[in-house]
Design a protein around this motif. Sequence first.
Motif, PDB file in Angstrom:
ATOM      1  N   ALA A  96      18.535 -46.550  21.740  1.00 44.10           N
ATOM      2  CA  ALA A  96      19.546 -45.715  21.091  1.00 44.10           C
ATOM      3  C   ALA A  96      19.841 -46.229  19.683  1.00 44.10           C
ATOM      4  CB  ALA A  96      20.825 -45.696  21.932  1.00 44.10           C
ATOM      5  N   ILE A  97      19.882 -47.541  19.545  1.00 48.20           N
ATOM      6  CA  ILE A  97      20.094 -48.129  18.218  1.00 48.20           C
ATOM      7  C   ILE A  97      18.925 -47.785  17.296  1.00 48.20           C
ATOM      8  CG2 ILE A  97      20.348 -50.303  16.958  1.00 48.20           C
ATOM      9  CD1 ILE A  97      21.648 -51.437  19.517  1.00 48.20           C
ATOM     10  N   ALA A  98      17.700 -47.894  17.810  1.00 53.40           N
ATOM     11  CA  ALA A  98      16.516 -47.572  17.009  1.00 53.40           C
ATOM     12  C   ALA A  98      16.482 -46.092  16.651  1.00 53.40           C
ATOM     13  CB  ALA A  98      15.259 -47.966  17.776  1.00 53.40           C
ATOM     14  N   GLY A 120      15.770 -40.768  20.585  1.00 51.35           N
ATOM     15  CA  GLY A 120      17.112 -40.463  21.094  1.00 51.35           C
ATOM     16  C   GLY A 120      17.067 -39.817  22.465  1.00 51.35           C
ATOM     17  N   HIS A 121      16.097 -38.903  22.665  1.00 49.09           N
ATOM     18  CA  HIS A 121      15.951 -38.273  23.984  1.00 49.09           C
ATOM     19  C   HIS A 121      15.543 -39.293  25.046  1.00 49.09           C
ATOM     20  CE1 HIS A 121      16.605 -34.086  22.930  1.00 49.09           C
ATOM     21  NE2 HIS A 121      15.836 -34.240  21.850  1.00 49.09           N
ATOM     22  N   VAL A 122      14.607 -40.168  24.691  1.00 52.55           N
ATOM     23  CA  VAL A 122      14.170 -41.206  25.636  1.00 52.55           C
ATOM     24  C   VAL A 122      15.329 -42.158  25.953  1.00 52.55           C
ATOM     25  CG1 VAL A 122      12.576 -43.125  25.976  1.00 52.55           C
ATOM     26  CG2 VAL A 122      11.778 -41.032  24.872  1.00 52.55           C
ATOM     27  N   ALA A 123      16.118 -42.487  24.927  1.00 53.65           N
ATOM     28  CA  ALA A 123      17.253 -43.397  25.130  1.00 53.65           C
ATOM     29  C   ALA A 123      18.298 -42.773  26.050  1.00 53.65           C
ATOM     30  CB  ALA A 123      17.874 -43.758  23.788  1.00 53.65           C
ATOM     31  N   GLY A 136      26.469 -42.320  22.523  1.00 51.56           N
ATOM     32  CA  GLY A 136      26.852 -41.693  21.256  1.00 51.56           C
ATOM     33  C   GLY A 136      25.816 -41.922  20.171  1.00 51.56           C
ATOM     34  N   MET A 137      25.264 -43.137  20.119  1.00 52.36           N
ATOM     35  CA  MET A 137      24.230 -43.423  19.116  1.00 52.36           C
ATOM     36  C   MET A 137      22.964 -42.611  19.397  1.00 52.36           C
ATOM     37  SD  MET A 137      24.456 -47.438  18.176  1.00 52.36           S
ATOM     38  CE  MET A 137      24.672 -48.100  19.802  1.00 52.36           C
ATOM     39  N   ALA A 138      22.619 -42.459  20.663  1.00 50.67           N
ATOM     40  CA  ALA A 138      21.428 -41.683  21.001  1.00 50.67           C
ATOM     41  C   ALA A 138      21.620 -40.220  20.615  1.00 50.67           C
ATOM     42  CB  ALA A 138      21.125 -41.809  22.493  1.00 50.67           C
ATOM     43  N   LYS A 139      22.791 -39.662  20.905  1.00 52.76           N
ATOM     44  CA  LYS A 139      23.055 -38.262  20.541  1.00 52.76           C
ATOM     45  C   LYS A 139      23.080 -38.085  19.028  1.00 52.76           C
ATOM     46  CE  LYS A 139      25.539 -36.859  24.682  1.00 52.76           C
ATOM     47  NZ  LYS A 139      26.825 -36.410  25.240  1.00 52.76           N
TER      48      LYS A 139
END
Length: 171
Positions: A96-98, A120-123, A136-139
């Motif tokens: 998600a950070i990446a 983001g989808h994978v996270a 939230g970071m992934a979204k």
Amino acid sequence: MSYPPPSGGWQDPSAPGPQSSPPADPTLPMGGNPIPTQPTSADPYAPAGPYAGMPAADPYAAPAYPAAGDPYAAGGYPPPAYPAYGAPTTKTNGMAIAALALALIGITSCITAPIGAILGHVALKQIRERGESGEGMAKAGIIIGWILTALMILFIVAVVIAAIADSSNSY
């Protein structure tokens, strides 16, 4: 100069005053003064209040310390205080950070934006499976990544249309 009577019901022999101490009895401890177990009404220093009439504590009794080597004995220090804030209970998903980082870098490069959206989808899938934080970071990575990807595609389409229009207007 007069001194107030000391607490505890004993008289200081060096203090001036008309009162005299009782004669010493050599069979009693501490110079012969008996330890009163229950105050009498004739005693001017008898305690009054909720503890009146109770036997006095024995000052010569052994202190109530735990036995040496007792593993369950209470220590002499208070228990440690808890910190003001505890450590976080879950870790943040690294993907998600990446995803957010690559989506934000895509503002200048446009190449990393779709990679950030896919990460983001994978996270999000990993966060739901593992119970980690970072949703939230992934979204945010998904939203920013797809918006920048769409803007990049529109820009490429506009450049291609402008190139075709310029080539058809040849002199």
